[in-house]
Design an enzyme around this catalytic site. Sequence first.
Site, PDB file in Angstrom:
ATOM      1  CE1 TYR A  47     -73.340  33.054  96.487  1.00 52.81           C
ATOM      2  CE2 TYR A  47     -71.720  33.972  97.987  1.00 52.81           C
ATOM      3  CZ  TYR A  47     -72.561  32.937  97.620  1.00 52.81           C
ATOM      4  OH  TYR A  47     -72.631  31.803  98.397  1.00 52.81           O
ATOM      5  CG  HIS A 131     -70.258  27.874  94.870  1.00 50.47           C
ATOM      6  ND1 HIS A 131     -70.476  29.159  94.407  1.00 50.47           N
ATOM      7  CD2 HIS A 131     -71.259  27.629  95.757  1.00 50.47           C
ATOM      8  CE1 HIS A 131     -71.557  29.659  94.993  1.00 50.47           C
ATOM      9  NE2 HIS A 131     -72.055  28.744  95.800  1.00 50.47           N
TER      10      HIS A 131
END
Length: 315
Positions: A47, A131
């Site tokens: 992010y 992830h």
Amino acid sequence: MSTPRGLGFGAAGIAGLFTEVTEEQARAAVDAAWQRGIRYYDTAPHYGLGLSERRLGAALRDRPRDEYVISTKVGRRLEPHTGGGDDLANGFAVPATHRRVWDFTADGVRRTLEAGLERLGLDRVDVVYLHDPDDHAEEAFREGYPALEKLRSEGVVGAIGAGMNQTAMLTRFVRDTDVDVVLCAGRYTLLDHSALTDLLPAAVERGVSVVIGGAFNSGLLADPRPGATYNYAQAPTELLERALRMKEIAERHGITLRAAALAFCAAHPAVTSVLVGARSAAEVHDCADQFATPVPAACWQELRDAGLLSTEEPS
């Protein structure tokens, strides 16, 4: 240590997801989340190329450490990049100071977590997820997952799991490993019930917590209108029409579609937390208000009667 029940804060937005977010806006969003009683915060190196971790860590620095839960992720290692430009191709309005390298090796997992802890300003995190290992299953199961087990046994992390936008591999993690929690994004919403077929029953059976992300399917369930996004692309006409029908029914019962979307995700017994991505204090307050809004049983019934929900959904 798993995740607190209730509403959680997804910190991709404060890292400039799609459009720039200032330091002041990001801090105000986290402060608003704390003010509204939100105590679970989720971030990732992906992010904003580490910006989310830095901003979240700074905003929480003066908060009592034992009063909140924080999760981050491994699998995308960040390497310095000197080519200039921005990161919009990957969805973030930030300078392209780094590049992402897929790495689910044991060494990569440890190095990525160490870098994340430094950005967060912490010596431990409560939850670490592998992830998006979709295209890296062999490496993730053979090396990445055992590395997380070792970190958990060392006390560097409290709980371990995986975070993905699919249910099949998450179900494999639930059934074949000793994960504590999984993060399922976009596959258990008012418009997508696919997690009901495998993941959620397996989680109940195995006692694994499920965190739901993407409750609004990236926008369509927050504001269904022409041009709205569904899973980060323009929503197909059929799904837009379905969402508009749901909105009409929700409003007939005195609530918003957003309230119904959040309540739907939270109602399943396997679900401990529902993450909402917010980029401003106003968005946080709206999500908290909607999450606290009771959905009348008659609303669920009308949605079922209209063929928009199965009979297994909330009552």
